[in-house]
Motif scaffolding. Structure first.
Motif, PDB file in Angstrom:
ATOM      1  N   ASP A 152     -11.511  36.540  35.459  1.00 14.77           N
ATOM      2  CA  ASP A 152     -12.779  35.926  35.036  1.00 14.77           C
ATOM      3  C   ASP A 152     -13.828  37.014  34.732  1.00 14.77           C
ATOM      4  OD1 ASP A 152     -12.938  36.668  37.756  1.00 14.77           O
ATOM      5  OD2 ASP A 152     -14.460  35.147  38.201  1.00 14.77           O
ATOM      6  N   LEU A 170      -7.386  37.536  39.651  1.00 12.50           N
ATOM      7  CA  LEU A 170      -8.634  38.201  40.042  1.00 12.50           C
ATOM      8  C   LEU A 170      -9.842  37.280  40.006  1.00 12.50           C
ATOM      9  CD1 LEU A 170      -8.048  41.471  37.954  1.00 12.50           C
ATOM     10  CD2 LEU A 170      -7.482  41.067  40.355  1.00 12.50           C
ATOM     11  N   GLY A 171      -9.590  35.994  39.824  1.00 18.22           N
ATOM     12  CA  GLY A 171     -10.703  35.042  39.775  1.00 18.22           C
ATOM     13  C   GLY A 171     -10.348  33.816  40.606  1.00 18.22           C
TER      14      GLY A 171
HETATM   15 CA    CA Z   1     -13.001  38.516  39.421  1.00 17.30          CA
END
Ligand code: CA
Ligand code: BDR
Length: 315
Positions: A10, A124-125
């Motif tokens: 994100d 990663l989000g």
């Molecule tokens: Ca992130």
């Protein structure tokens, strides 16, 4: 041997740095990027992913759009942390490349199922896309090689509520699906990322090389540093996401414990809180490997060297 990676992300300042680290790392082949809502809207995270890839002359890497809202909760964005655009003070040109037509969760399923045991997922989000993919095709659980997740705060204060980390707070229900799916997960929580500070001195070292990549890192990181100073009295910034990516090829940066980890999906003050049963009171099988110790300078040296290399290459 190189690792084939799909990034679910994100972007986001530290997500952008993770994309750059992936491109700068010969141990990795970045097969594709899937955008998810989170630090900014899905439209903006998709645009940022495309722009960062173009900055690094890597527009060959396909970008897919995933989910624009969490599974159950309302959206929560974080302009105070990453800026209105998601990339701090950086202003990248409108990307010339377009996202792919297919939904990111379908791309993820197709990639994992067509190459069993080969695809490593780095998330990663908020975990919305990954949870959706698991529900659509449960067999990806057995066929993905490894899953690296940035999220959670096990014995560390939250960075979004007193108890919860941003990614698990934004979509706790998705985190619940993924954590209990049986996927081979390595979790990088705030417990280790908050020990690795990208300092103004580190930034000055990069700025000795004057190219578009270092200018971008500086413009993005200065905003992120301002946030960390104002909200958490930290001099520098915590670059959670590239650290998570680095563990795919340099696991010795961290020490790990196999733990039973859960996420709070009740509606009280603990929503999104992640917690581990360190004494295994419930006698359950550990559902993930958690990074619990870290060698901060080992990671930071790796990150700085790779960014210098990339910056020299992309002029
Ligand atoms: Ca992130
Ligand atoms: C996580 O939330 C976002 O702000 C960052 O990009 C990172 O993935 C840290 O809590």
């Amino acid at each position: 041997m190189t690792t084939h990676i799909i990034l679910d992300t994100d972007p986001g300042i530290d997500d952008a740095l993770a994309i750059l680290l992936a491109l700068a790392s010969p141990e990795i082949v970045l097969d594709g990027v899937i955008a998810v809502h989170g630090n900014v809207s899905l439209e903006q995270t998709t645009r940022n992913a495309l722009s960062v890839l173009e900055l690094a002359k890597a527009s060959r890497v396909p970008v897919f759009k995933g989910c624009d809202v969490p599974l159950v909760k309302e959206s929560l964005l974080s302009p105070e942390t990453h800026g209105a655009s998601g990339l701090g003070y950086a202003q990248l040109p409108e990307p010339a490349t377009k996202p792919q037509v297919r939904h990111g969760s379908d791309y993820l399923i197709e990639q994992i199922m067509s190459r069993p045991g080969e695809v490593t997922l780095v998330a990663l989000g908020p975990l919305t896309n990954v949870a959706l993919a698991i529900r659509k095709e449960p067999r990806i659980v057995q066929n993905v090689r490894e899953v690296f997740i940035m999220g959670g705060a096990i014995q560390h204060p939250g960075n979004t509520t007193a108890l919860a980390e941003f990614n698990t707070f934004v979509d706790p229900h998705a985190a619940h699906v993924v954590f209990h799916s049986g996927m081979p997960i390595t979790l990088t929580p705030l417990d280790v990322t908050y020990q690795c500070i990208f300092t103004p001195d580190d930034l000055n070292r990069l700025l000795k090389i004057d190219t578009p990549v270092t200018k971008f890192i500086a413009d993005a990181a200065r905003f992120y540093m301002k946030f960390h100073d104002e909200y958490q009295s930290i001099e520098g910034c915590v670059i959670n996401d590239p650290m998570t990516l680095a563990l795919t090829f340099m696991p010795e940066i961290c020490d790990y414990q196999n733990l039973v980890v859960d996420v709070d999906i009740s509606t009280g003050a603990g929503l999104g809180n992640t917690f581990a049963d360190f004494y295994n009171y419930e006698k359950k099988k550990p559902n993930m490997k958690v990074a619990t110790g870290v060698r901060p300078r080992m990671f930071m040296e790796l990150f700085l060297e790779r960014m210098e290399k990339l910056a020299r290459k992309i002029t």
